[in-house]
Design a protein around this motif. Sequence first.
Motif, PDB file in Angstrom:
ATOM      1  N   ASP A   1       3.530  28.406  48.393  1.00 47.98           N
ATOM      2  CA  ASP A   1       2.249  28.836  48.966  1.00 47.98           C
ATOM      3  C   ASP A   1       1.084  28.017  48.419  1.00 47.98           C
ATOM      4  OD1 ASP A   1       3.315  30.780  50.651  1.00 47.98           O
ATOM      5  OD2 ASP A   1       3.157  32.351  49.134  1.00 47.98           O
ATOM      6  N   ALA A   2       1.060  27.799  47.114  1.00 46.72           N
ATOM      7  CA  ALA A   2      -0.027  27.027  46.496  1.00 46.72           C
ATOM      8  C   ALA A   2       0.009  25.572  46.939  1.00 46.72           C
ATOM      9  CB  ALA A   2       0.059  27.119  44.978  1.00 46.72           C
ATOM     10  N   VAL A   3       1.190  24.997  47.030  1.00 48.06           N
ATOM     11  CA  VAL A   3       1.320  23.599  47.443  1.00 48.06           C
ATOM     12  C   VAL A   3       0.908  23.437  48.906  1.00 48.06           C
ATOM     13  CG1 VAL A   3       2.992  21.737  47.838  1.00 48.06           C
ATOM     14  CG2 VAL A   3       3.063  23.037  45.715  1.00 48.06           C
ATOM     15  N   VAL A   4       1.380  24.314  49.777  1.00 49.66           N
ATOM     16  CA  VAL A   4       1.035  24.224  51.202  1.00 49.66           C
ATOM     17  C   VAL A   4      -0.454  24.485  51.412  1.00 49.66           C
ATOM     18  CG1 VAL A   4       1.389  25.321  53.456  1.00 49.66           C
ATOM     19  CG2 VAL A   4       3.351  24.704  52.053  1.00 49.66           C
ATOM     20  N   ASP A   5      -1.033  25.422  50.675  1.00 51.38           N
ATOM     21  CA  ASP A   5      -2.460  25.690  50.812  1.00 51.38           C
ATOM     22  C   ASP A   5      -3.287  24.462  50.426  1.00 51.38           C
ATOM     23  OD1 ASP A   5      -4.560  27.606  51.471  1.00 51.38           O
ATOM     24  OD2 ASP A   5      -5.048  27.525  49.334  1.00 51.38           O
ATOM     25  N   ALA A   6      -2.915  23.802  49.351  1.00 53.69           N
ATOM     26  CA  ALA A   6      -3.626  22.587  48.931  1.00 53.69           C
ATOM     27  C   ALA A   6      -3.439  21.468  49.957  1.00 53.69           C
ATOM     28  CB  ALA A   6      -3.127  22.148  47.555  1.00 53.69           C
ATOM     29  N   LEU A   7      -2.240  21.348  50.504  1.00 50.07           N
ATOM     30  CA  LEU A   7      -1.967  20.346  51.529  1.00 50.07           C
ATOM     31  C   LEU A   7      -2.794  20.623  52.788  1.00 50.07           C
ATOM     32  CD1 LEU A   7       0.002  17.908  52.013  1.00 50.07           C
ATOM     33  CD2 LEU A   7       1.452  19.541  53.203  1.00 50.07           C
TER      34      LEU A   7
ATOM     35  N   GLN B   1      -1.933  25.227  38.862  1.00 43.54           N
ATOM     36  CA  GLN B   1      -0.629  25.177  39.500  1.00 43.54           C
ATOM     37  C   GLN B   1      -0.369  23.874  40.232  1.00 43.54           C
ATOM     38  OE1 GLN B   1      -0.658  28.634  41.974  1.00 43.54           O
ATOM     39  NE2 GLN B   1      -0.077  29.965  40.295  1.00 43.54           N
ATOM     40  N   ILE B   2      -1.395  23.191  40.702  1.00 42.70           N
ATOM     41  CA  ILE B   2      -1.205  21.975  41.456  1.00 42.70           C
ATOM     42  C   ILE B   2      -1.331  20.791  40.510  1.00 42.70           C
ATOM     43  CG2 ILE B   2      -2.061  20.568  43.370  1.00 42.70           C
ATOM     44  CD1 ILE B   2      -0.822  23.260  44.177  1.00 42.70           C
ATOM     45  N   LEU B   3      -0.275  19.997  40.441  1.00 43.44           N
ATOM     46  CA  LEU B   3      -0.258  18.909  39.492  1.00 43.44           C
ATOM     47  C   LEU B   3      -0.773  17.602  40.062  1.00 43.44           C
ATOM     48  CD1 LEU B   3       3.189  19.569  37.837  1.00 43.44           C
ATOM     49  CD2 LEU B   3       0.947  20.288  37.068  1.00 43.44           C
ATOM     50  N   ILE B   4      -0.387  17.260  41.293  1.00 43.79           N
ATOM     51  CA  ILE B   4      -0.707  15.947  41.831  1.00 43.79           C
ATOM     52  C   ILE B   4      -1.217  16.080  43.247  1.00 43.79           C
ATOM     53  CG2 ILE B   4       0.236  13.688  42.478  1.00 43.79           C
ATOM     54  CD1 ILE B   4       2.368  14.090  40.385  1.00 43.79           C
ATOM     55  N   SER B   5      -2.199  15.300  43.587  1.00 42.22           N
ATOM     56  CA  SER B   5      -2.662  15.186  44.967  1.00 42.22           C
ATOM     57  C   SER B   5      -2.719  13.708  45.296  1.00 42.22           C
ATOM     58  CB  SER B   5      -4.041  15.801  45.122  1.00 42.22           C
ATOM     59  OG  SER B   5      -4.558  15.481  46.382  1.00 42.22           O
ATOM     60  N   THR B   6      -1.907  13.270  46.231  1.00 42.00           N
ATOM     61  CA  THR B   6      -1.919  11.859  46.571  1.00 42.00           C
ATOM     62  C   THR B   6      -2.015  11.660  48.065  1.00 42.00           C
ATOM     63  OG1 THR B   6       0.483  11.852  46.560  1.00 42.00           O
ATOM     64  CG2 THR B   6      -0.612  11.108  44.558  1.00 42.00           C
TER      65      THR B   6
ATOM     66  N   VAL C   1       8.272  26.006  55.187  1.00 46.73           N
ATOM     67  CA  VAL C   1       7.047  25.210  55.140  1.00 46.73           C
ATOM     68  C   VAL C   1       6.469  24.992  56.536  1.00 46.73           C
ATOM     69  CG1 VAL C   1       6.113  22.930  54.552  1.00 46.73           C
ATOM     70  CG2 VAL C   1       7.665  24.087  52.988  1.00 46.73           C
ATOM     71  N   LEU C   2       7.324  24.855  57.524  1.00 48.00           N
ATOM     72  CA  LEU C   2       6.870  24.594  58.895  1.00 48.00           C
ATOM     73  C   LEU C   2       5.844  25.632  59.346  1.00 48.00           C
ATOM     74  CD1 LEU C   2       7.915  22.470  61.075  1.00 48.00           C
ATOM     75  CD2 LEU C   2       9.087  24.397  62.074  1.00 48.00           C
ATOM     76  N   ASN C   3       6.181  26.883  59.237  1.00 48.65           N
ATOM     77  CA  ASN C   3       5.279  27.961  59.656  1.00 48.65           C
ATOM     78  C   ASN C   3       4.112  28.153  58.694  1.00 48.65           C
ATOM     79  OD1 ASN C   3       6.831  28.521  61.940  1.00 48.65           O
ATOM     80  ND2 ASN C   3       8.170  29.861  60.764  1.00 48.65           N
ATOM     81  N   LEU C   4       4.357  27.992  57.403  1.00 46.12           N
ATOM     82  CA  LEU C   4       3.282  28.144  56.417  1.00 46.12           C
ATOM     83  C   LEU C   4       2.188  27.099  56.621  1.00 46.12           C
ATOM     84  CD1 LEU C   4       5.355  28.801  53.156  1.00 46.12           C
ATOM     85  CD2 LEU C   4       3.902  30.441  54.362  1.00 46.12           C
ATOM     86  N   LEU C   5       2.595  25.851  56.879  1.00 42.59           N
ATOM     87  CA  LEU C   5       1.612  24.791  57.065  1.00 42.59           C
ATOM     88  C   LEU C   5       0.800  25.019  58.334  1.00 42.59           C
ATOM     89  CD1 LEU C   5       0.352  22.170  56.060  1.00 42.59           C
ATOM     90  CD2 LEU C   5       2.122  20.928  57.317  1.00 42.59           C
TER      91      LEU C   5
ATOM     92  N   ASP D   1      -5.720  28.594  60.182  1.00 46.25           N
ATOM     93  CA  ASP D   1      -6.712  29.497  59.585  1.00 46.25           C
ATOM     94  C   ASP D   1      -7.952  28.750  59.107  1.00 46.25           C
ATOM     95  OD1 ASP D   1      -5.008  31.588  60.090  1.00 46.25           O
ATOM     96  OD2 ASP D   1      -4.329  31.801  58.016  1.00 46.25           O
ATOM     97  N   ARG D   2      -7.771  27.542  58.563  1.00 39.23           N
ATOM     98  CA  ARG D   2      -8.908  26.778  58.061  1.00 39.23           C
ATOM     99  C   ARG D   2      -9.739  26.162  59.189  1.00 39.23           C
ATOM    100  NH1 ARG D   2      -8.940  25.929  52.683  1.00 39.23           N
ATOM    101  NH2 ARG D   2      -7.030  26.312  51.537  1.00 39.23           N
ATOM    102  N   LEU D   3      -9.094  25.818  60.305  1.00 35.33           N
ATOM    103  CA  LEU D   3      -9.808  25.144  61.391  1.00 35.33           C
ATOM    104  C   LEU D   3     -10.387  26.082  62.441  1.00 35.33           C
ATOM    105  CD1 LEU D   3      -7.539  22.033  62.048  1.00 35.33           C
ATOM    106  CD2 LEU D   3      -9.740  22.114  60.854  1.00 35.33           C
TER     107      LEU D   3
END
Length: 187
Positions: free
Chosen positions: A164-170, A21-26, A74-78, A84-86
Amino acid sequence: MRSAYITIAMILFLTACSSPQILISTPSVSAADSTFAKPTVVPAQDITLLLPAVVYGVSPQGDQLSEADDACGVLNLLYSAVYDRLERRFKLMPSARDASPKTARLKLTIVDVVTISIGGPTIVMADAEFEQPGQPTAHYRALREGSLKWSEITADSTECSMIDAVVDALALDITTWTLTQSFAESP
């Protein structure tokens, strides 16, 4: 030690590329932040980290973002994804009122959100600033993009289906970077 950072970067790159699902990471780092310092012996759990609310910033095109530009929340999702990760790695503080001069700070600013249409690209770009007492502020810009394959589009799909997938990867990019900064020695 440098080979360990290269290995971590390669694992993250391969993980990002292996997701269908994630195409690019830059992710980008300024030249001043691109060198890695030696890790200290202080474990990350001993660092208290203030994580204030994510805010909207100015896009690379010079436009001030607002809630009107963020139809997918996105504000709340990020914030949730980074928190959660930290939370397992740091003593987290969501409020500045309990912060001390020894508290590190991670400030997140959303600088671009693009959700064009179902099946179109979903893009989120965020800036992170990591302030740790006795060290210069580290800056990081992360960008993630994704889109649904035409075969994955259903009647329930919306322009926010990939968010969700984009924000999770970010969030993974930002938290990995934060962990590398938290172990950097003072100059």
